[in-house]
Write a protein that holds these residues in place. Structure first.
Motif, PDB file in Angstrom:
ATOM      1  N   GLY A 110      -9.557  -1.678   3.757  1.00  7.58           N
ATOM      2  CA  GLY A 110      -9.628  -0.885   2.535  1.00  7.58           C
ATOM      3  C   GLY A 110     -10.296   0.458   2.763  1.00  7.58           C
ATOM      4  N   VAL A 111     -11.406   0.449   3.488  1.00  9.45           N
ATOM      5  CA  VAL A 111     -12.128   1.694   3.778  1.00  9.45           C
ATOM      6  C   VAL A 111     -11.290   2.584   4.694  1.00  9.45           C
ATOM      7  CG1 VAL A 111     -14.170   2.654   4.930  1.00  9.45           C
ATOM      8  CG2 VAL A 111     -14.397   0.682   3.406  1.00  9.45           C
ATOM      9  N   THR A 112     -10.711   1.985   5.730  1.00 14.95           N
ATOM     10  CA  THR A 112      -9.870   2.755   6.647  1.00 14.95           C
ATOM     11  C   THR A 112      -8.681   3.360   5.918  1.00 14.95           C
ATOM     12  OG1 THR A 112     -10.504   1.331   8.501  1.00 14.95           O
ATOM     13  CG2 THR A 112      -8.506   2.623   8.774  1.00 14.95           C
ATOM     14  N   SER A 113      -8.050   2.581   5.054  1.00 12.37           N
ATOM     15  CA  SER A 113      -6.882   3.065   4.312  1.00 12.37           C
ATOM     16  C   SER A 113      -7.260   4.181   3.346  1.00 12.37           C
ATOM     17  CB  SER A 113      -6.216   1.922   3.552  1.00 12.37           C
ATOM     18  OG  SER A 113      -5.693   0.979   4.456  1.00 12.37           O
ATOM     19  N   ALA A 114      -8.384   4.032   2.668  1.00 10.83           N
ATOM     20  CA  ALA A 114      -8.827   5.077   1.736  1.00 10.83           C
ATOM     21  C   ALA A 114      -9.142   6.369   2.490  1.00 10.83           C
ATOM     22  CB  ALA A 114     -10.040   4.607   0.940  1.00 10.83           C
ATOM     23  N   LEU A 115      -9.808   6.239   3.630  1.00 15.59           N
ATOM     24  CA  LEU A 115     -10.123   7.411   4.454  1.00 15.59           C
ATOM     25  C   LEU A 115      -8.842   8.073   4.957  1.00 15.59           C
ATOM     26  CD1 LEU A 115     -12.154   9.217   5.977  1.00 15.59           C
ATOM     27  CD2 LEU A 115     -12.069   7.542   7.839  1.00 15.59           C
ATOM     28  N   ALA A 116      -7.922   7.260   5.455  1.00 16.06           N
ATOM     29  CA  ALA A 116      -6.646   7.793   5.955  1.00 16.06           C
ATOM     30  C   ALA A 116      -5.851   8.453   4.833  1.00 16.06           C
ATOM     31  CB  ALA A 116      -5.835   6.668   6.592  1.00 16.06           C
ATOM     32  N   ALA A 117      -5.865   7.854   3.649  1.00 11.44           N
ATOM     33  CA  ALA A 117      -5.149   8.438   2.510  1.00 11.44           C
ATOM     34  C   ALA A 117      -5.773   9.762   2.105  1.00 11.44           C
ATOM     35  CB  ALA A 117      -5.143   7.453   1.339  1.00 11.44           C
ATOM     36  N   ALA A 118      -7.097   9.866   2.207  1.00 10.36           N
ATOM     37  CA  ALA A 118      -7.767  11.125   1.875  1.00 10.36           C
ATOM     38  C   ALA A 118      -7.407  12.215   2.886  1.00 10.36           C
ATOM     39  CB  ALA A 118      -9.273  10.928   1.808  1.00 10.36           C
ATOM     40  N   VAL A 119      -7.383  11.861   4.163  1.00 10.73           N
ATOM     41  CA  VAL A 119      -7.061  12.862   5.186  1.00 10.73           C
ATOM     42  C   VAL A 119      -5.580  13.244   5.130  1.00 10.73           C
ATOM     43  CG1 VAL A 119      -6.934  13.298   7.673  1.00 10.73           C
ATOM     44  CG2 VAL A 119      -8.955  12.200   6.714  1.00 10.73           C
ATOM     45  N   GLY A 120      -4.706  12.247   5.213  1.00  9.59           N
ATOM     46  CA  GLY A 120      -3.268  12.543   5.242  1.00  9.59           C
ATOM     47  C   GLY A 120      -2.709  12.929   3.895  1.00  9.59           C
ATOM     48  N   GLY A 121      -3.092  12.175   2.862  1.00  9.15           N
ATOM     49  CA  GLY A 121      -2.511  12.383   1.540  1.00  9.15           C
ATOM     50  C   GLY A 121      -3.139  13.514   0.753  1.00  9.15           C
ATOM     51  N   ILE A 122      -4.322  13.950   1.174  1.00  9.24           N
ATOM     52  CA  ILE A 122      -4.956  15.067   0.472  1.00  9.24           C
ATOM     53  C   ILE A 122      -5.058  16.282   1.403  1.00  9.24           C
ATOM     54  CG2 ILE A 122      -7.006  15.888  -0.745  1.00  9.24           C
ATOM     55  CD1 ILE A 122      -7.552  12.970  -1.563  1.00  9.24           C
ATOM     56  N   LEU A 123      -5.829  16.178   2.471  1.00  6.89           N
ATOM     57  CA  LEU A 123      -6.050  17.346   3.336  1.00  6.89           C
ATOM     58  C   LEU A 123      -4.749  17.903   3.925  1.00  6.89           C
ATOM     59  CD1 LEU A 123      -9.309  16.381   5.252  1.00  6.89           C
ATOM     60  CD2 LEU A 123      -9.053  18.012   3.383  1.00  6.89           C
ATOM     61  N   VAL A 124      -3.940  17.030   4.502  1.00  8.69           N
ATOM     62  CA  VAL A 124      -2.697  17.501   5.127  1.00  8.69           C
ATOM     63  C   VAL A 124      -1.722  18.027   4.078  1.00  8.69           C
ATOM     64  CG1 VAL A 124      -0.657  16.777   6.449  1.00  8.69           C
ATOM     65  CG2 VAL A 124      -2.939  16.027   7.164  1.00  8.69           C
ATOM     66  N   VAL A 125      -1.523  17.260   3.008  1.00 11.65           N
ATOM     67  CA  VAL A 125      -0.585  17.684   1.963  1.00 11.65           C
ATOM     68  C   VAL A 125      -1.073  18.968   1.304  1.00 11.65           C
ATOM     69  CG1 VAL A 125       0.441  17.055  -0.256  1.00 11.65           C
ATOM     70  CG2 VAL A 125       0.339  15.368   1.584  1.00 11.65           C
ATOM     71  N   TYR A 126      -2.369  19.078   1.049  1.00 10.24           N
ATOM     72  CA  TYR A 126      -2.910  20.292   0.434  1.00 10.24           C
ATOM     73  C   TYR A 126      -2.746  21.509   1.350  1.00 10.24           C
ATOM     74  CZ  TYR A 126      -5.254  18.155  -3.601  1.00 10.24           C
ATOM     75  OH  TYR A 126      -5.543  17.535  -4.788  1.00 10.24           O
ATOM     76  N   ALA A 127      -2.879  21.310   2.650  1.00  4.43           N
ATOM     77  CA  ALA A 127      -2.712  22.435   3.571  1.00  4.43           C
ATOM     78  C   ALA A 127      -1.325  23.057   3.395  1.00  4.43           C
ATOM     79  CB  ALA A 127      -2.917  21.975   5.017  1.00  4.43           C
ATOM     80  N   PHE A 128      -0.305  22.209   3.318  1.00  9.21           N
ATOM     81  CA  PHE A 128       1.048  22.711   3.080  1.00  9.21           C
ATOM     82  C   PHE A 128       1.197  23.229   1.647  1.00  9.21           C
ATOM     83  CE2 PHE A 128       1.692  20.115   6.797  1.00  9.21           C
ATOM     84  CZ  PHE A 128       2.633  20.824   7.520  1.00  9.21           C
ATOM     85  N   GLY A 129       0.593  22.528   0.706  1.00 10.47           N
ATOM     86  CA  GLY A 129       0.695  22.908  -0.699  1.00 10.47           C
ATOM     87  C   GLY A 129       0.094  24.275  -0.978  1.00 10.47           C
TER      88      GLY A 129
END
Length: 181
Positions: A110-129
């Motif tokens: 759960g912690v790993t998935s939340a961290l991964a979702a924050a990095v990939g789903g927020i940081l990476v997506v926001y960089a392109f956004g």
């Protein structure tokens, strides 16, 4: 192979279904939707390759004109809108999220998935956004970055929710979480 195709199609449909939750569109044309949660779940559950393919399928269906984005938007016109960077970043964000869940073994899933979702789903997506918004709205990168600050709290909640859902699914059906297979 057949199972992979089915899961890719199913998760593309999940992203589309999350677009049915009423969106709140901000003044500069970018809606707050639940679809980014679907992108995060694609990575945390399906893993890097399958997750990215599911999101890429969704983006291709949107490009073909299907009204799958929040508010019933679709077609090539969305690639000339302020959301273009987010659409381009979705498959890459799902890939990074999935790769992190596959490779990192820190703490609980759960912690790993939340961290991964924050990095990939927020940081990476926001960089392109941010880049897409800067180009579409003729703004500087710092100006475009300030426009998306209001999205961060909601997306952090989605990242935590992705971690909770992934951990619960793994507990109930471990073989269903392909990122940990």
């Amino acid at each position: 192979m057949e199972r992979n195709l089915t899961l890719i199609a199913l998760f593309a449909a999940l992203i589309a279904a999350l677009g049915l939750i009423p969106a709140f569109t901000l003044a500069f044309g970018v809606p707050i939707t639940a679809q980014s949660l679907g992108v995060m779940l694609c990575g945390t559950i399906l893993g890097a390759k399958r997750g990215a393919l599911a999101v890429l399928l969704f983006v291709l269906l949107v490009a073909m004109g299907l009204p799958l984005l929040a508010g019933g938007r679709g077609g090539l016109g969305v690639f000339a809108s302020p959301t273009v960077g987010f659409l381009i970043g979705f498959p890459i964000g799902a890939f990074v999220t999935g790769l992190m869940v596959e490779k990192l073994r820190i703490g609980s899933l759960g912690v790993t998935s939340a961290l991964a979702a924050a990095v990939g789903g927020i940081l990476v997506v926001y960089a392109f956004g941010v880049v897409g918004m800067a180009v579409a709205l003729d703004k500087t990168i710092p100006e475009a970055t300030l426009l998306i600050v209001s999205f961060i709290p909601g997306d952090l909640i989605k990242a935590i929710l992705a971690g909770v859902v992934t951990a619960a699914l793994y507990k109930a059906r471990p073989n269903s979480v392909l990122s940990r297979a």
